[in-house]
Scaffold this motif. Structure first.
Motif, PDB file in Angstrom:
ATOM      1  N   VAL A  47      57.589  29.313  68.570  1.00  0.00           N
ATOM      2  CA  VAL A  47      57.410  27.899  68.262  1.00  0.00           C
ATOM      3  C   VAL A  47      55.930  27.619  68.015  1.00  0.00           C
ATOM      4  O   VAL A  47      55.082  28.016  68.812  1.00  0.00           O
ATOM      5  N   ARG A  48      55.657  26.936  66.909  1.00  0.00           N
ATOM      6  CA  ARG A  48      54.281  26.572  66.554  1.00  0.00           C
ATOM      7  C   ARG A  48      54.235  25.101  66.162  1.00  0.00           C
ATOM      8  O   ARG A  48      55.216  24.558  65.651  1.00  0.00           O
ATOM      9  N   GLN A  49      53.069  24.492  66.374  1.00  0.00           N
ATOM     10  CA  GLN A  49      52.857  23.105  65.970  1.00  0.00           C
ATOM     11  C   GLN A  49      51.459  22.988  65.393  1.00  0.00           C
ATOM     12  O   GLN A  49      50.524  23.606  65.875  1.00  0.00           O
ATOM     13  N   THR A  50      51.344  22.186  64.324  1.00  0.00           N
ATOM     14  CA  THR A  50      50.038  21.953  63.726  1.00  0.00           C
ATOM     15  C   THR A  50      49.935  20.535  63.186  1.00  0.00           C
ATOM     16  O   THR A  50      50.934  19.940  62.773  1.00  0.00           O
ATOM     17  N   ASN A  51      48.719  20.032  63.193  1.00  0.00           N
ATOM     18  CA  ASN A  51      48.402  18.763  62.542  1.00  0.00           C
ATOM     19  C   ASN A  51      47.697  18.997  61.210  1.00  0.00           C
ATOM     20  O   ASN A  51      47.194  18.049  60.601  1.00  0.00           O
ATOM     21  N   HIS A  52      47.662  20.249  60.757  1.00  0.00           N
ATOM     22  CA  HIS A  52      46.932  20.629  59.542  1.00  0.00           C
ATOM     23  C   HIS A  52      47.916  21.194  58.518  1.00  0.00           C
ATOM     24  O   HIS A  52      48.473  22.272  58.715  1.00  0.00           O
ATOM     25  N   GLU A  53      48.107  20.480  57.443  1.00  0.00           N
ATOM     26  CA  GLU A  53      49.117  20.840  56.461  1.00  0.00           C
ATOM     27  C   GLU A  53      48.919  22.250  55.905  1.00  0.00           C
ATOM     28  O   GLU A  53      49.886  23.002  55.735  1.00  0.00           O
TER      29      GLU A  53
END
Length: 142
Positions: A47-53
């Motif tokens: 699982v990964r999360q980013t605020n950078h498109e």
């Protein structure tokens, strides 16, 4: 089977951000749940999360190169990012689109369309965090 669960902007704030819409489960708890649900089906879930498109696009490009199935909650990018559309179009392994809320029933009209859905083998909306479990179950049946 290795599966990437990719989450877009603001989902790192789960549990704190609008709990009346997104619930009280934190992103760390979501990651633990996804790993546990995946193990039940012999899946290795990352699982990964980013605020950078651009970072999300890089992850999708790698998934395309490695034919890795993806569970994707691209959050707000789902509704307008043509770069995201292009990245999803190149995926050869299954893609499941997940939204914690049901965007079609939200009052903001911009949420009513997703650029991801056309490339998804399944779209799961409005099931809360359980939508991720359903996505992993779907991938296990393919």
């Amino acid at each position: 089977m290795r599966i990437l669960v990719l989450n877009g902007p603001n989902l790192g704030r789960l549990g704190r951000r609008q709990p009346e819409i997104y619930g009280t489960t934190t992103h760390d708890e979501l990651a633990e749940l996804c790993a546990s649900w995946g193990r039940e089906h012999g899946q290795q879930v990352e699982v990964r999360q980013t605020n950078h498109e651009g970072e999300l696009l890089d992850w999708l490009n790698t998934a395309a190169d490695e034919a890795t199935p993806v569970v994707l909650n691209a959050a707000a990018w789902s509704h307008y990012s043509y770069a995201l559309l292009d990245a999803c179009a190149q995926l050869e392994a299954p893609l499941v689109e997940v939204h914690i809320s049901d965007p079609a029933s939200r009052p903001e009209e911009f949420r009513h369309h997703s650029v991801v859905s056309a490339f998804a083998s399944k779209v799961i909306t409005g099931r809360g965090i359980d939508g991720y479990r359903l996505a992993l179950e779907h991938l296990a049946t393919l």
